[in-house]
Write a protein that holds these residues in place. Structure first.
Motif, PDB file in Angstrom:
ATOM      1  N   THR A 296       0.833  -1.206   0.000  1.00  0.00           N
ATOM      2  CA  THR A 296       0.000   0.000   0.000  1.00  0.00           C
ATOM      3  C   THR A 296       0.862   1.249   0.000  1.00  0.00           C
ATOM      4  O   THR A 296       0.602   2.209  -0.743  1.00  0.00           O
TER       5      THR A 296
ATOM      6  N   ARG B  17       0.948   4.107  -2.947  1.00  0.00           N
ATOM      7  CA  ARG B  17       0.711   5.526  -2.652  1.00  0.00           C
ATOM      8  C   ARG B  17       1.881   6.391  -3.113  1.00  0.00           C
ATOM      9  O   ARG B  17       1.697   7.537  -3.535  1.00  0.00           O
TER      10      ARG B  17
ATOM     11  N   ARG C  63      -4.943  -2.715  -6.816  1.00  0.00           N
ATOM     12  CA  ARG C  63      -5.004  -1.253  -6.764  1.00  0.00           C
ATOM     13  C   ARG C  63      -5.117  -0.800  -5.298  1.00  0.00           C
ATOM     14  O   ARG C  63      -5.199  -1.606  -4.374  1.00  0.00           O
ATOM     15  N   LEU C  64      -5.083   0.492  -5.090  1.00  0.00           N
ATOM     16  CA  LEU C  64      -5.036   1.019  -3.723  1.00  0.00           C
ATOM     17  C   LEU C  64      -6.279   0.630  -2.930  1.00  0.00           C
ATOM     18  O   LEU C  64      -6.189   0.203  -1.766  1.00  0.00           O
ATOM     19  N   GLU C  65      -7.446   0.747  -3.557  1.00  0.00           N
ATOM     20  CA  GLU C  65      -8.690   0.455  -2.839  1.00  0.00           C
ATOM     21  C   GLU C  65      -8.747  -1.008  -2.406  1.00  0.00           C
ATOM     22  O   GLU C  65      -9.173  -1.325  -1.286  1.00  0.00           O
TER      23      GLU C  65
ATOM     24  N   GLU D 229      -6.328  -1.701   0.523  1.00  0.00           N
ATOM     25  CA  GLU D 229      -6.855  -1.177   1.790  1.00  0.00           C
ATOM     26  C   GLU D 229      -8.010  -2.035   2.308  1.00  0.00           C
ATOM     27  O   GLU D 229      -8.130  -2.275   3.519  1.00  0.00           O
ATOM     28  N   LEU D 230      -8.860  -2.522   1.393  1.00  0.00           N
ATOM     29  CA  LEU D 230      -9.987  -3.351   1.807  1.00  0.00           C
ATOM     30  C   LEU D 230      -9.497  -4.689   2.353  1.00  0.00           C
ATOM     31  O   LEU D 230     -10.001  -5.175   3.388  1.00  0.00           O
TER      32      LEU D 230
END
Length: 420
Positions: A387, A391, A400-402, A405-406
């Motif tokens: 992550t 970033r 991907r970032l989402e 994070e999930l």
């Protein structure tokens, strides 16, 4: 159809479009042939006459690109060999023929010095193609060797974390000569089909489209070349229809890979009805069930188990996705051992019911809370590291970032303890 089916004018037009045909296979982005002086130089490095097949290739084109599949046994695995490049002098990156030859010369000299032997400076094998640094194709050039002219594939081993792959470097024979080796190149899927997944044919078809749009290649000739190219397709569907598929192991493996690739439980059922036996390796070191789990083909995996495909003890460690609870139960009953890593993967993907099923396991086999916590902490640390890189713009991640994070959030929130 063979290259003889193209007229002299068509062959000339293909050549103008940087396309050559060798041993009934298409070479695109083809480079000019080697000069007589360069051939003499290379012949001097080999200590004798270059095998006539390799000489014929280099007199046709000094390099280019190929768009075919090649799968062969290597150290007990069924390995996909990336032979999509023919090395040529002056290429940038990993495709420079002379640089690869000098690399092999350095290795040969080092090996002789290590054994305390004097080296005569002559190469026994010459690298002619492959893919970057991980897959290479060699022709035996020692004129005194019993296997003079034989074509070899070398593949680099990957770290143990790459499950199902070779974990040590390996060499295997493709064919006794270069023409026969080219004929081993084939197409496992129809280039004109659109399954949505990457196909080895994609870049070739894009090249043809670009030659038509920007370089004046006639559509009729491009279509004829595409039809010629498609004749390399391997057909397992006809043997399936006429009841002879089970007698052809290579076609059986291909049919299973197709069923898994499309997550097609109905096709698995048809294969079972055709008396296909779902054992042995089908891709890398994976058997059918493990291969399906690694690909996230859960409908196919369930159908394979129901058809009698074996389940190895560490099968659950192949899971990286939203594993259905019913399949988790089925895998455990079929012999898969509960796995803390599989639990953490299921949690990260939101399959918390399956994670608990795996944790409880079967009588006498379960995952302790401590083992799960360690696996989850390791995965969470990796997710947080990735992550931060995403970033910072230092990493492109498939989640991907989402998604990263999930996944991390799910691991932080999940609580696990064995029932008393």
């Amino acid at each position: 159809m063979s290259s003889n089916d193209f007229s002299a004018d068509e062959i000339a037009e293909l050549r103008a479009q940087r396309i050559e045909i060798f041993a009934d296979r298409v070479i695109y982005d083809a480079q000019p042939p080697l000069s007589d002086e360069k051939l003499a130089f290379l012949q001097g490095l080999c200590g004798g006459e270059i095998h006539h097949d390799l000489l014929a290739l280099w007199k046709l084109t000094a390099g280019g690109r190929l768009a075919y599949d090649l799968t062969m046994p290597m150290d007990g695995n069924e390995e996909a060999i990336s032979w999509n490049e023919l090395f040529y002098e002056g290429s940038d990156g990993y495709r420079d023929l002379i640089e690869w030859i000098e690399h092999e010369r350095a290795l040969a000299q080092e090996a002789h010095e290590h054994r305390g032997e004097e080296w005569n400076g002559k190469l026994g094998v010459v690298p002619i193609g492959g893919f970057e640094y991980c897959d290479r194709i060699y022709v035996v050039t020692d004129p005194d060797a019993a296997d003079f002219g034989r074509v070899l594939a070398w593949k680099q081993g990957l770290p143990p974390a790459w499950r199902g792959n070779l974990h040590q470097d390996a060499v295997a024979t493709i064919a006794d000569d270069l023409v026969s080796a080219f004929k081993e190149l084939h197409l496992e899927t129809d280039p004109l089909a659109s399954p949505g997944d990457y196909s080895v044919s994609d870049e070739f078809l894009e090249y043809l489209s670009e030659r038509q749009e920007e370089h004046g290649m006639q559509k009729a000739l491009a279509d004829k070349l595409t039809a010629f190219y498609r004749r390399a397709m391997v057909d397992w569907k006809t043997p399936l229809a006429n009841g002879t598929l089970s007698a052809h192991p290579a076609l059986v493996r291909l049919s299973i890979r197709d069923a898994v690739g499309s997550d097609d439980a109905e096709l698995v059922g048809r294969l079972a009805a055709a008396r296909v036996v779902f054992d042995g390796v089908v891709s890398g070191s994976h058997g059918p069930t493990s291969f399906a789990l690694a690909r996230g083909a859960y409908a196919a995996a369930m159908a394979l188990i129901q058809a009698g495909a074996p389940v190895v003890e560490d099968a659950l460690d192949e899971v990286h996705g939203n594993l259905p609870p019913e399949l988790a139960h089925t895998l455990l009953r079929a012999g898969a051992k509960p796995s803390a890593n599989a639990m953490a993967n299921c949690v990260a993907y939101g399959a918390t019911e399956s994670a608990r099923i795996i944790g409880v396991g079967v009588p006498g086999q379960s995952v302790s809370a401590a083992d799960y916590d360690r696996a989850a902490a390791t995965m969470l640390e990796e997710l947080e590291r990735d992550t931060a890189k995403v970033r910072a713009g230092k990493l492109h991640h498939y989640l991907r970032l989402e998604g990263l994070e999930l996944h991390a959030q799910r691991l932080r929130e999940f609580r696990y303890s064995l029932p008393h």
